[in-house]
Design a protein around this motif. Structure first.
Motif, PDB file in Angstrom:
ATOM      1  N   GLU A  78      15.764  -6.261  -1.529  1.00 36.20           N
ATOM      2  CA  GLU A  78      16.776  -5.305  -1.059  1.00 36.20           C
ATOM      3  C   GLU A  78      18.149  -5.971  -0.983  1.00 36.20           C
ATOM      4  N   GLN A  79      18.185  -7.205  -0.513  1.00 34.06           N
ATOM      5  CA  GLN A  79      19.459  -7.939  -0.464  1.00 34.06           C
ATOM      6  C   GLN A  79      20.011  -8.167  -1.871  1.00 34.06           C
ATOM      7  N   ALA A  80      19.127  -8.494  -2.799  1.00 33.81           N
ATOM      8  CA  ALA A  80      19.558  -8.715  -4.185  1.00 33.81           C
ATOM      9  C   ALA A  80      20.113  -7.419  -4.781  1.00 33.81           C
ATOM     10  N   LYS A  81      19.460  -6.306  -4.500  1.00 35.89           N
ATOM     11  CA  LYS A  81      19.943  -5.024  -5.015  1.00 35.89           C
ATOM     12  C   LYS A  81      21.314  -4.683  -4.440  1.00 35.89           C
ATOM     13  N   GLN A  82      21.518  -4.996  -3.177  1.00 34.01           N
ATOM     14  CA  GLN A  82      22.825  -4.727  -2.576  1.00 34.01           C
ATOM     15  C   GLN A  82      23.913  -5.593  -3.208  1.00 34.01           C
ATOM     16  N   VAL A  88      22.066 -13.440  -8.396  1.00 34.66           N
ATOM     17  CA  VAL A  88      21.271 -13.188  -7.187  1.00 34.66           C
ATOM     18  C   VAL A  88      19.881 -12.691  -7.573  1.00 34.66           C
ATOM     19  N   PHE A  89      19.818 -11.825  -8.576  1.00 34.04           N
ATOM     20  CA  PHE A  89      18.513 -11.372  -9.070  1.00 34.04           C
ATOM     21  C   PHE A  89      17.720 -12.549  -9.640  1.00 34.04           C
ATOM     22  N   ASP A  90      18.405 -13.440 -10.371  1.00 34.08           N
ATOM     23  CA  ASP A  90      17.729 -14.624 -10.907  1.00 34.08           C
ATOM     24  C   ASP A  90      17.192 -15.492  -9.779  1.00 34.08           C
ATOM     25  N   ILE A 106      14.529  -8.420 -13.010  1.00 35.17           N
ATOM     26  CA  ILE A 106      14.982  -8.854 -14.337  1.00 35.17           C
ATOM     27  C   ILE A 106      15.762  -7.727 -15.014  1.00 35.17           C
ATOM     28  N   GLU A 107      15.244  -6.514 -14.912  1.00 34.28           N
ATOM     29  CA  GLU A 107      15.922  -5.367 -15.518  1.00 34.28           C
ATOM     30  C   GLU A 107      17.247  -5.065 -14.825  1.00 34.28           C
ATOM     31  N   LEU A 108      17.273  -5.145 -13.509  1.00 41.79           N
ATOM     32  CA  LEU A 108      18.514  -4.888 -12.769  1.00 41.79           C
ATOM     33  C   LEU A 108      19.573  -5.955 -13.060  1.00 41.79           C
ATOM     34  N   ALA A 109      19.137  -7.189 -13.272  1.00 42.62           N
ATOM     35  CA  ALA A 109      20.071  -8.258 -13.647  1.00 42.62           C
ATOM     36  C   ALA A 109      20.700  -7.942 -15.001  1.00 42.62           C
ATOM     37  N   PHE A 110      19.883  -7.483 -15.936  1.00 36.21           N
ATOM     38  CA  PHE A 110      20.385  -7.096 -17.258  1.00 36.21           C
ATOM     39  C   PHE A 110      21.391  -5.958 -17.128  1.00 36.21           C
ATOM     40  N   GLN A 111      21.050  -4.938 -16.355  1.00 35.88           N
ATOM     41  CA  GLN A 111      21.938  -3.787 -16.189  1.00 35.88           C
ATOM     42  C   GLN A 111      23.257  -4.180 -15.526  1.00 35.88           C
TER      43      GLN A 111
END
Length: 166
Positions: A78-82, A88-90, A106-111
């Motif tokens: 949740e913190q990474a998404k914020q 941060v995702f990595d 991994i997908e959110l980091a790409f996006q």
């Protein structure tokens, strides 16, 4: 009797410190399992990542440690998404490689990185420069054996904005 009164007091107070104090009295007590469970329930009410971590360190063999790890992963994700930052995702993926949220991270980091690139896009010359920069980042990451970053950078190169670049 004193031991049972100590348990009764800890149970009545229902506080983290009281359960920890009780567990120090007689570590191999038959009430240890109940005290650990009660302590975990108190930790759950806080939602504090550090308290989950501390619980796992103190009671690695407790069944509740698995639940603490899952909750810790959930809170960290949740913190990474914020933050919505690829690095941060990595960090999340590296810290919790077995977490169920890893594919999504991994997908959110790409996006997130894709959005950054799309904000930068301008004319064709800028696309060429951006493509070279992304390619160089991929190569450096590859040499450093950072497969998360290198695979993401190579994947970014397949975006439409880079279709006509060299």
């Amino acid at each position: 009797q004193a031991y049972l009164k100590a348990w009764q007091r800890a149970y009545t107070l229902n506080q983290e410190d009281s359960y920890r104090d009780f567990l120090k009295l007689k570590p191999d007590s038959p009430l240890r399992v109940q005290a650990i469970n009660a302590l975990f329930k108190v930790v759950q009410t806080t939602g504090d990542m550090e308290k989950y971590q501390k619980f796992m360190e103190e009671f690695p063999d407790a069944v509740e440690s698995i639940e603490a790890l899952l909750k810790l992963q959930e809170l960290a994700f949740e913190q990474a998404k914020q933050a919505n930052d690829p690095l941060v995702f990595d960090a999340f993926v590296i810290t919790f490689p077995g977490a169920k949220q890893v594919p999504q991270a991994i997908e959110l980091a790409f996006q997130a990185e894709q959005q950054t690139l799309e904000k930068e896009k301008g004319n064709h010359d800028q696309h060429e420069y951006m493509a070279r920069r992304v390619f160089n980042e991929a190569r450096v990451a590859e040499k450093e054996k950072n497969t998360l970053l290198s695979s993401r950078q190579y994947r970014l190169l397949s975006l439409d904005i880079f279709r006509d670049t060299k």
